[in-house]
Design a protein around this motif. Sequence first.
Motif, mmCIF file in Angstrom:
data_model
loop_
_atom_site.group_PDB
_atom_site.id
_atom_site.type_symbol
_atom_site.label_atom_id
_atom_site.label_comp_id
_atom_site.label_asym_id
_atom_site.label_seq_id
_atom_site.Cartn_x
_atom_site.Cartn_y
_atom_site.Cartn_z
ATOM 1 N N PHE A 16 -21.893 32.616 2.056
ATOM 2 C CA PHE A 16 -22.258 31.391 1.348
ATOM 3 C C PHE A 16 -23.652 30.920 1.764
ATOM 4 N N GLU A 17 -23.910 30.865 3.068
ATOM 5 C CA GLU A 17 -25.210 30.411 3.553
ATOM 6 C C GLU A 17 -26.337 31.333 3.070
ATOM 7 N N GLU A 18 -26.073 32.632 3.053
ATOM 8 C CA GLU A 18 -27.074 33.594 2.581
ATOM 9 C C GLU A 18 -27.393 33.387 1.101
ATOM 10 N N ALA A 19 -26.355 33.209 0.287
ATOM 11 C CA ALA A 19 -26.569 32.985 -1.154
ATOM 12 C C ALA A 19 -27.327 31.681 -1.383
ATOM 13 N N ALA A 20 -26.974 30.640 -0.636
ATOM 14 C CA ALA A 20 -27.643 29.346 -0.782
ATOM 15 C C ALA A 20 -29.122 29.454 -0.391
ATOM 16 N N GLU A 21 -29.387 30.076 0.738
ATOM 17 C CA GLU A 21 -30.767 30.199 1.210
ATOM 18 C C GLU A 21 -31.607 31.048 0.261
ATOM 19 N N LYS A 22 -30.995 32.085 -0.316
ATOM 20 C CA LYS A 22 -31.707 32.924 -1.287
ATOM 21 C C LYS A 22 -32.112 32.106 -2.513
ATOM 22 N N ALA A 23 -31.306 31.104 -2.843
ATOM 23 C CA ALA A 23 -31.594 30.229 -3.990
ATOM 24 C C ALA A 23 -32.454 29.032 -3.591
ATOM 25 N N GLY A 24 -32.851 28.966 -2.319
ATOM 26 C CA GLY A 24 -33.732 27.887 -1.873
ATOM 27 C C GLY A 24 -33.033 26.640 -1.353
ATOM 28 N N SER A 25 -31.772 26.778 -0.955
ATOM 29 C CA SER A 25 -31.008 25.624 -0.471
ATOM 30 C C SER A 25 -30.445 25.918 0.919
ATOM 31 N N ILE A 26 -30.609 24.992 1.817
ATOM 32 C CA ILE A 26 -29.963 25.084 3.123
ATOM 33 C C ILE A 26 -28.745 24.163 3.060
ATOM 34 N N PRO A 27 -27.532 24.716 3.248
ATOM 35 C CA PRO A 27 -26.327 23.879 3.129
ATOM 36 C C PRO A 27 -26.335 22.697 4.094
ATOM 37 N N VAL A 28 -25.953 21.540 3.584
ATOM 38 C CA VAL A 28 -25.840 20.326 4.380
ATOM 39 C C VAL A 28 -24.450 20.330 5.017
ATOM 40 N N TYR A 29 -24.410 20.204 6.346
ATOM 41 C CA TYR A 29 -23.150 20.209 7.098
ATOM 42 C C TYR A 29 -22.711 18.761 7.313
ATOM 43 N N ILE A 30 -21.482 18.438 6.894
ATOM 44 C CA ILE A 30 -20.969 17.073 6.997
ATOM 45 C C ILE A 30 -19.530 17.126 7.508
ATOM 46 N N GLU A 31 -19.213 16.283 8.490
ATOM 47 C CA GLU A 31 -17.830 16.165 8.956
ATOM 48 C C GLU A 31 -17.104 15.135 8.100
ATOM 49 N N VAL A 32 -15.916 15.503 7.629
ATOM 50 C CA VAL A 32 -15.104 14.640 6.774
ATOM 51 C C VAL A 32 -13.663 14.651 7.268
ATOM 52 N N LYS A 33 -12.836 13.770 6.710
ATOM 53 C CA LYS A 33 -11.399 13.790 6.994
ATOM 54 C C LYS A 33 -10.778 14.983 6.274
ATOM 55 N N HIS A 34 -9.670 15.461 6.799
ATOM 56 C CA HIS A 34 -8.933 16.553 6.158
ATOM 57 C C HIS A 34 -8.251 16.025 4.897
ATOM 58 N N SER A 35 -8.152 16.854 3.885
ATOM 59 C CA SER A 35 -7.574 16.411 2.606
ATOM 60 C C SER A 35 -6.114 15.993 2.730
ATOM 61 N N THR A 36 -5.416 16.488 3.739
ATOM 62 C CA THR A 36 -4.007 16.104 3.901
ATOM 63 C C THR A 36 -3.843 14.659 4.353
ATOM 64 N N GLU A 37 -4.943 13.998 4.738
ATOM 65 C CA GLU A 37 -4.875 12.589 5.123
ATOM 66 C C GLU A 37 -4.830 11.666 3.900
ATOM 67 N N PHE A 38 -4.903 12.234 2.710
ATOM 68 C CA PHE A 38 -4.904 11.460 1.469
ATOM 69 C C PHE A 38 -3.631 11.768 0.690
ATOM 70 N N ALA A 39 -3.109 10.751 0.024
ATOM 71 C CA ALA A 39 -1.865 10.910 -0.735
ATOM 72 C C ALA A 39 -2.031 11.877 -1.903
#
Length: 131
Positions: free
Chosen positions: A85-108
Amino acid sequence: MILNQQFIELGEGFGDIYELCELINTNSSRLHRTFILAAPTPSGHALSLAVALEPANEGFFMPVYICREGIIQNDATKSKRRLLFEEAAEKAGSIPVYIEVKHSTEFAERVLFFQYVTGILRLNHLLPPLR
């Protein structure tokens, strides 16, 4: 003008990551941003890989394709799927933004998780506001 931003969920396997990478390759001219969303779990971080595309032509729909929480990262070594994924993104000119989030199981409901993530991305000016 963007009237609608919506998550489009792909699966969690290798084939789905390849599809996400192909979306990056074939839509590189529409690429807005790429994201790695990390949710803490007892065994490490569950990673979601996502791609936001600009609206097509004169459309008002901004798709965000996501492979949700299919990669568990428990140490400093990156998984092969994340590296692809990171390689494909960088090849297209994008560096993936890393963000910490809650796990989806914490939502109904899954839609609430996607609304939560959309809010985080908008607050950090990573997705444009609706106009």
